[in-house]
Structures are given as structure tokens and as C-alpha cells.
Write a protein that holds these residues in place. Structure first.
Motif, PDB file in Angstrom:
ATOM      1  N   PHE A   1      22.445 -51.220 -41.278  1.00 34.88           N
ATOM      2  CA  PHE A   1      22.103 -51.515 -41.920  1.00 34.88           C
ATOM      3  C   PHE A   1      21.056 -50.022 -42.471  1.00 34.88           C
ATOM      4  N   ALA A   2      20.444 -49.761 -44.026  1.00 37.52           N
ATOM      5  CA  ALA A   2      19.946 -49.396 -44.004  1.00 37.52           C
ATOM      6  C   ALA A   2      18.851 -49.606 -45.158  1.00 37.52           C
ATOM      7  N   VAL A   3      17.758 -48.638 -44.766  1.00 43.44           N
ATOM      8  CA  VAL A   3      16.628 -49.326 -46.260  1.00 43.44           C
ATOM      9  C   VAL A   3      16.507 -48.121 -47.559  1.00 43.44           C
ATOM     10  N   LEU A   4      17.266 -48.538 -48.834  1.00 38.82           N
ATOM     11  CA  LEU A   4      16.797 -47.580 -49.526  1.00 38.82           C
ATOM     12  C   LEU A   4      15.115 -47.626 -49.970  1.00 38.82           C
ATOM     13  N   PHE A   5      14.897 -46.294 -50.155  1.00 41.00           N
ATOM     14  CA  PHE A   5      13.358 -47.083 -51.074  1.00 41.00           C
ATOM     15  C   PHE A   5      13.572 -46.090 -52.848  1.00 41.00           C
ATOM     16  N   VAL A   6      14.032 -47.220 -53.686  1.00 40.91           N
ATOM     17  CA  VAL A   6      14.076 -45.703 -55.340  1.00 40.91           C
ATOM     18  C   VAL A   6      12.906 -46.156 -56.083  1.00 40.91           C
ATOM     19  N   ASN A   7      12.789 -44.931 -56.710  1.00 44.44           N
ATOM     20  CA  ASN A   7      11.511 -44.330 -57.187  1.00 44.44           C
ATOM     21  C   ASN A   7      11.911 -43.527 -58.860  1.00 44.44           C
TER      22      ASN A   7
ATOM     23  N   ILE B   1      19.478 -56.898 -50.420  1.00 45.92           N
ATOM     24  CA  ILE B   1      18.282 -57.751 -51.658  1.00 45.92           C
ATOM     25  C   ILE B   1      17.666 -56.164 -51.845  1.00 45.92           C
ATOM     26  N   VAL B   2      17.381 -56.705 -52.990  1.00 46.38           N
ATOM     27  CA  VAL B   2      16.807 -55.846 -53.783  1.00 46.38           C
ATOM     28  C   VAL B   2      15.656 -56.371 -54.243  1.00 46.38           C
ATOM     29  N   ALA B   3      14.278 -55.742 -54.218  1.00 48.87           N
ATOM     30  CA  ALA B   3      13.131 -55.945 -54.088  1.00 48.87           C
ATOM     31  C   ALA B   3      12.169 -54.550 -55.258  1.00 48.87           C
ATOM     32  N   ARG B   4      11.025 -55.096 -55.754  1.00 43.81           N
ATOM     33  CA  ARG B   4      10.372 -54.116 -56.242  1.00 43.81           C
ATOM     34  C   ARG B   4       8.396 -54.630 -55.728  1.00 43.81           C
ATOM     35  N   LEU B   5       8.694 -53.167 -55.503  1.00 41.63           N
ATOM     36  CA  LEU B   5       6.839 -52.984 -54.543  1.00 41.63           C
ATOM     37  C   LEU B   5       6.342 -52.722 -55.249  1.00 41.63           C
TER      38      LEU B   5
ATOM     39  N   ASP C   1       6.507 -48.749 -60.000  1.00 37.70           N
ATOM     40  CA  ASP C   1       8.011 -48.430 -60.555  1.00 37.70           C
ATOM     41  C   ASP C   1       8.949 -47.888 -58.992  1.00 37.70           C
ATOM     42  N   GLU C   2       8.611 -48.767 -58.231  1.00 44.22           N
ATOM     43  CA  GLU C   2       8.789 -48.809 -56.398  1.00 44.22           C
ATOM     44  C   GLU C   2       9.475 -49.991 -56.646  1.00 44.22           C
ATOM     45  N   PHE C   3      10.578 -49.325 -56.091  1.00 43.77           N
ATOM     46  CA  PHE C   3      12.131 -50.587 -55.916  1.00 43.77           C
ATOM     47  C   PHE C   3      12.710 -50.372 -54.091  1.00 43.77           C
ATOM     48  N   ALA C   4      12.965 -51.342 -53.826  1.00 42.34           N
ATOM     49  CA  ALA C   4      13.665 -50.846 -52.110  1.00 42.34           C
ATOM     50  C   ALA C   4      14.901 -52.292 -52.138  1.00 42.34           C
ATOM     51  N   VAL C   5      15.379 -51.234 -50.660  1.00 45.10           N
ATOM     52  CA  VAL C   5      16.578 -52.208 -50.668  1.00 45.10           C
ATOM     53  C   VAL C   5      17.037 -52.919 -49.616  1.00 45.10           C
ATOM     54  N   ILE C   6      17.216 -53.319 -48.948  1.00 46.32           N
ATOM     55  CA  ILE C   6      18.521 -53.407 -48.185  1.00 46.32           C
ATOM     56  C   ILE C   6      19.848 -53.580 -47.622  1.00 46.32           C
ATOM     57  N   VAL C   7      20.829 -52.652 -47.623  1.00 44.97           N
ATOM     58  CA  VAL C   7      21.639 -52.744 -47.739  1.00 44.97           C
ATOM     59  C   VAL C   7      22.099 -52.596 -46.414  1.00 44.97           C
ATOM     60  N   GLU C   8      23.324 -53.710 -46.355  1.00 47.03           N
ATOM     61  CA  GLU C   8      24.354 -53.371 -45.417  1.00 47.03           C
ATOM     62  C   GLU C   8      25.937 -52.544 -45.483  1.00 47.03           C
TER      63      GLU C   8
ATOM     64  N   LEU D   1      11.117 -48.176 -40.888  1.00 49.82           N
ATOM     65  CA  LEU D   1      12.386 -47.930 -41.763  1.00 49.82           C
ATOM     66  C   LEU D   1      12.163 -47.648 -43.282  1.00 49.82           C
ATOM     67  N   LEU D   2      10.887 -48.355 -43.579  1.00 50.99           N
ATOM     68  CA  LEU D   2      10.421 -48.481 -44.988  1.00 50.99           C
ATOM     69  C   LEU D   2       9.692 -46.852 -44.809  1.00 50.99           C
ATOM     70  N   GLN D   3       8.400 -46.656 -44.451  1.00 53.31           N
ATOM     71  CA  GLN D   3       8.033 -45.385 -43.959  1.00 53.31           C
ATOM     72  C   GLN D   3       8.621 -44.559 -44.245  1.00 53.31           C
ATOM     73  N   LYS D   4      10.072 -44.487 -43.503  1.00 56.51           N
ATOM     74  CA  LYS D   4      10.896 -43.217 -43.416  1.00 56.51           C
ATOM     75  C   LYS D   4      12.029 -43.171 -44.576  1.00 56.51           C
ATOM     76  N   ALA D   5      12.335 -44.112 -45.040  1.00 54.50           N
ATOM     77  CA  ALA D   5      12.790 -44.070 -46.320  1.00 54.50           C
ATOM     78  C   ALA D   5      12.447 -43.603 -47.337  1.00 54.50           C
ATOM     79  N   ASP D   6      10.649 -44.350 -47.386  1.00 57.21           N
ATOM     80  CA  ASP D   6       9.153 -43.089 -48.891  1.00 57.21           C
ATOM     81  C   ASP D   6       9.492 -41.447 -48.288  1.00 57.21           C
TER      82      ASP D   6
END
Length: 562
Positions: free
Chosen positions: A162-168, A204-208, A211-218, A268-273
Motif C-alpha cells: 500500500f502507499a501513502v499519498l500526500f496531496v496539497n 482512506i482519505v483524510a484532511r490533515l 489544504d493538506e490531504f492524505a490517502v492510504i491507497v491499496e 511513510l507520512l513524512q516521506k510522502a510529505d
């Protein structure tokens, strides 16, 4: 608390508006009420005698449950938000309250809960603020990290990753500034919908925050990540409708894959950031997947940025000015100098302007850079000799962002006065890519400077996309040909076409031309043949401190190859 009459108790809880479950300490479910079926989809016969873990979604870590049982043992109660799974396989959030009770001498636990996804109760809505973003109704940072840690603990080597996406969002602050926070809130809701439209229903989509969002993607395969990231970026390229108006937004995304890029949620979250930050540096509206090389580059940039902030505030002696003479290519006479700021840091050594100037622009410190440049030049000109002949120019580089800044005039005004006192001519240089995006207000400021006798040059000409019609209306007198075009001269590759074209443009618009980066005799001679008026480069003179430049000016022909 003790249950006195079982039949009275059952009559009460069967009609209670929240789901109720009673379990022993083993634990085993001994009773559920009617609302339990409405919330979970499980009939009494489906669960009585089984462990409460039959409801588990698997989204929580063992640590989560350890803390829960510890609280029940010490306080006799636990309350919080938990994700469980319905009989149909749907994961849902519930606000769960568990109490320890006595039932005929036996210790039992009574759990009361409801589906938080329905937001039915005022108390539950208030409690959910600790776990949910009230604007988008997405999980917040705290809940997302809980899910991420649980997902890491579930992973079995060899299964799908799975991957963590950091979207801004890009330039979101401008939306709030120009259109107000109500419009900005509408954009954030639409952004949440854009992200959810790209990923799967089990992701799983979250608003951190902001305007920062994160996703756990299978992921079934690692290669799927590029496709998902590309779809994410494309989803933001269509206009979004807020109220009755279209808004155009874009987003930058970074991704990190478990366990390739990290073996815990925090990493994972830090590196996606960090990967998202590299996407910002690459021009925004794109994505980057984490790489060690990019991370090292980003880390160095961050360290350099912090060092620049400290040096600008506390160590102005680290900055100094050098000057590179400009020559008339036909006569070989010095006709001006360009002042260039240098930074010598005790740890990083000599830092290239190509590294620290863009940093200063991004961090809003370019005015402080100009102040250091002006301070250095004023110190050098304190005992300067007047110009011996002509009116040589002294040029400084200005960021387009400064042109309408009221502080610019206060900084360069005294400098230009001193330059004129010496019989010199003040000049400013602005990069072509910046010139092409100047506002009407900026252009008016440049016209006012020109009327005051300040020369204006377009630096790095040829690297942007100048419209000839636009160029004709700019208040400029000089085009500086970028060094990459000069480097192609003097050989057999026929590299003179672009230089010839620029010289033709300059002649048509009655502009002077300066060739940058002249490094060989062959380049010099071809420029003379093409009738280029001026040039600067290592062949004639390298950037030097003021004392050495004064000696060159006093004997202007000694360094020229003419």
C-alpha cells in the motif's frame, strides 16, 4: 453498578435508541439489543457466544486495544471513537462507551454505540470533532495516523503493498485572500470530492490540516501507483464549481510505499510529505514518488534555507559583492560593471547564487538579499573614484516581486544617488521569464525608473517566451543574451542563428545587446563579426572585488582580448 432485575434491564435496553452489547471478561458476547441489529446488521444469534472481535474492522493497532483494556481495568470505563465492520463488510465509525458492571456476581462490560457516519446525536457530533474534520467530514490527522499505524501492523510480507499519498493544493492561500474564506471552504470540499473520486472505496482519505490531504491507497502492484498519482493530478485540472462560479485549482502530490520507503506510519507520512515538496519545487501540478536522491536534495535545501535565514538576520559579514566588467566588443573599453552578491557560509562554504537566490524568493527574503547587495555596494563606493570617461553603468539584479514593493525605492534610492554622484549610470536587470508576467503596476514603476535615468535590461534573454508585441512596449534599453547561446558560438555547429535573430530583434526595437558568458577567443571574434555591441565573461574579466575592478576601470584596455 449492579443489575438488579434482569427482566427490567432487558425491557429497558431493548428499546434504547443506541446499540447495546454485553460481554463477559473472557470476552464473550452474552446479549445485544434491537438497535444492535439496525447499526451492525448482525442478529442476536449471529454474535451471542462469540468474541466482540467479530465486529473488528482491523483498522486499529494492538496498542489501541491495549490502552482500551488498561482504561477499563483502572477506571472501569472507556470512551472513544472506533472503526468497526458491519455484517455486509462495510467499515464504519462508531462512538463507543464501555462500562464495567456486576451481573449476579459476575463482572461484565456494557458497550453502547451508534453509527457515527450518520451524525445522529449532538453529543456524538461534538465528540467526533476530535477525530473528524467538520468541514469535509473526513478523518482528521489523529484518526488518519491511527488508521495508518493499524495498516502497517496488518501487513504480511509477500501480500499486496500500500502507499501513502500526500496531496496539497497549489496557491490555495490566494483563493482565501482574493475571494474570502467562504469560497475557500467550498474549494476544500470540492478538493475532498476530487480525491475521493480517484481512489477506491476501501482507501482512506483524510484532511490533515488547511489544504493538506492524505490517502492510504491499496496497491495490487507497485506499478499501479503512477497511474493513481497521474489520475489524482488530472482530477484537479478541470474547474470546480463553488456556488455558481468556476474555480481553477491544481494540486501537487507525493507518495511513499510500504515497506519500500518506510516500515512505520510516521516515516511513510513524512516521506510522502517530502516527495510532495519535491513536486512543488518541480513546478507544481505534478507528483513525485519518494526517492533517496530527491530526499537528500530536499534536506540540503531545507538546511540551506534555514542557514540563509540565520545569516541574513545575524551574520551580514558573510555576504559580499563582486563586480564583473562589461566591455565594448569593438573598442575593448570597459563600459560598465554588474554587481553580484556572494555568500560565504562557515559550514556550507561558498554558496552559488543559483542556489540561494531562488530560496530567498520562495521564502519571501529577496528584499533582505537586495539590502545586503546595496549595503555591500555602498560600502565599496564610499571612497570610489569618479568615472574617468563616459558614463559607465553599474547594474544590479532585481526580482520582479520587488518592483511594486515600497521598500525597494527606500533601498536603492540612496545607492542610485551615489552612483550618479560618481558620474556613473544606475541600471537594473530583470530575468526575462519574470518580465513576461509583470502587472500593469510593475510596468508603470519601470517606466518611472527609466524616466529617472535608470537603465533597464532584460537578463537571460532567449530563455523565456517573449512576445515581440509585448517586448516592444516594455520600458527596456538592453537585452542580455543568455550564456547558453553564447557557448554555441565559435564552433562548427552553426550556433550563431539564435544570436543573429536576437541581434535582429534588438536592432528592430532600437535596443542595445550584451552577450553573457564570453569564455573563448573564438566566441569573442564571432560576436564582433555579428556586430554585438557589448559582452562580459571570463575571457575578459571574472567577477572581482571592488579594488581590483577599480584598477581595471583605470586601465580599461588591459583585460580586453580586442
Amino acid at each position: 453498578m449492579q443489575i438488579e432485575q434482569p427482566h427490567d434491564f432487558r425491557a429497558l435496553v431493548d428499546q434504547y435508541p443506541r446499540a447495546i452489547m454485553i460481554a463477559t471478561k473472557e470476552p464473550r458476547i452474552t446479549y445485544v439489543n434491537h438497535m444492535f441489529y439496525s447499526v451492525t446488521g448482525y442478529q442476536s444469534d449471529d454474535v451471542v457466544g462469540k468474541s466482540p472481535s467479530v465486529l473488528s474492522s482491523g483498522l486499529h493497532t494492538p496498542e489501541f486495544y491495549r490502552v482500551m483494556w488498561q482504561s477499563l481495568a483502572s477506571d472501569g470505563r472507556w470512551e472513544g471513537l472506533i472503526w468497526n465492520r458491519k455484517k455486509n463488510g462495510e467499515d464504519y465509525p462508531q462512538w463507543l462507551s464501555i462500562y464495567a458492571m456486576e451481573d449476579n456476581g459476575q463482572h461484565v462490560y456494557v458497550g453502547m454505540f451508534m453509527d457515527m457516519g450518520e451524525r445522529a446525536g449532538a453529543d456524538e457530533r461534538l465528540a467526533s470533532l476530535a477525530y473528524y474534520d467538520p468541514l469535509t467530514e473526513l478523518p482528521n490527522r489523529s484518526l488518519f495516523k491511527e488508521f495508518l499505524n493499524a495498516r502497517v501492523s496488518q501487513h504480511i510480507r509477500g501480500e499486496a503493498c500500500f502507499a501513502v499519498l500526500f496531496v496539497n493544493l497549489d496557491f490555495f492561500k490566494m483563493i482565501n485572500s482574493l475571494h474570502g474564506h467562504e469560497r475557500g471552504d467550498g474549494v476544500l470540499k470540492q478538493a475532498a470530492s476530487c480525491i475521493q473520486s480517484v481512489v477506491g472505496k476501501d482507501d482512506i482519505v483524510a484532511r490533515l490540516s488547511g489544504d493538506e490531504f492524505a490517502v492510504i491507497v491499496e496497491l495490487q502492484q507497485y506499478s499501479m501507483l503512477h497511474e493513481i498519482c497521474e489520475r489524482m493530478i488530472q482530477a484537479f485540472r478541470a474547474p470546480v464549481i463553488v456556488g455558481e462560479r468556476e474555480c481553477f485549482i491544481s494540486a501537487s502530490a507525493g507518495a511513499a510505499v510500504y515497506p519500500v520507503h518506510g516500515e512505520n506510519g510516521t516515516e511513510l507520512l513524512q516521506k510522502a510529505d517530502r516527495a510532495m515538496h519535491m513536486a512543488k519545487l518541480a513546478g507544481r501540478s505534478c507528483y513525485r514518488i519518494y526517492s533517496e536522491e530527491d530526499d537528500e536534495k530536499g534536506r540540503r535545501e531545507h538546511e540551506l534555507s534555514e542557514a540563509l535565514t540565520v545569516s541574513l538576520k545575524t551574520a551580514s559579514d558573510e555576504f559580499y559583492v563582486v563586480y564583473q566588467p562589461q566591455y565594448d566588443l569593438c573598442s575593448g573599453q570597459v563600459v560598465g560593471v554588474e554587481a553580484l552578491l556572494r555568500w560565504e557560509h562557515p559550514a556550507f562554504g561558498s554558496v552559488s547564487p543559483g542556489d540561494f537566490i531562488p530560496l530567498a524568493e520562495r521564502r519571501g527574503q529577496i528584499h533582505e538579499i537586495t539590502q545586503q547587495l546595496v549595503r555591500g555596494i555602498m560600502g565599496d563606493l564610499r571612497d570610489a573614484r569618479p568615472a574617468l570617461q563616459g558614463r559607465p553603468g553599474l547594474a544590479i539584479n532585481i526580482s520582479a516581486r520587488q518592483i511594486t514593493d515600497a521598500r525597494l525605492g527606500l533601498a536603492i534610492g540612496p545607492l542610485f544617488d551615489r552612483i550618479r554622484e560618481l558620474g556613473w549610470r544606475p541600471e537594473i536587470e530583470i530575468t526575462e521569464t519574470h518580465v513576461m508576467n509583470l502587472s500593469d503596476q510593475c510596468l508603470e514603476t519601470l517606466r518611472a525608473l527609466r524616466e529617472q535615468g535608470v537603465g533597464i535590461a532584460i537578463d537571460d534573454f532567449g530563455t523565456g517566451y517573449s512576445s515581440l508585441a509585448y517586448l516592444q512596449n516594455l520600458p527596456v534599453q538592453v537585452l542580455k543574451i543568455d550564456r547558453q547561446f553564447i557557448s554555441s558560438l565559435g564552433g562548427q555547429s552553426g550556433g550563431s542563428q539564435i544570436v543573429t535573430a536576437i541581434l535582429g530583434i534588438a536592432e528592430a526595437l532600437d535596443l542595445d545587446v550584451v552577450a553573457e558568458g564570453v569564455e573563448t577567443q573564438a566566441q569573442y571574434e564571432e560576436l564582433c563579426e555579428l556586430k554585438c555591441q557589448r559582452g562580459q565573461g571570463f575571457l575578459m574579466a571574472r567577477p572581482q572585488r571592488w579594488q581590483q575592478v577599480q584598477d581595471i576601470i583605470a586601465d580599461p584596455y588591459r583585460s580586453s582580448p580586442a
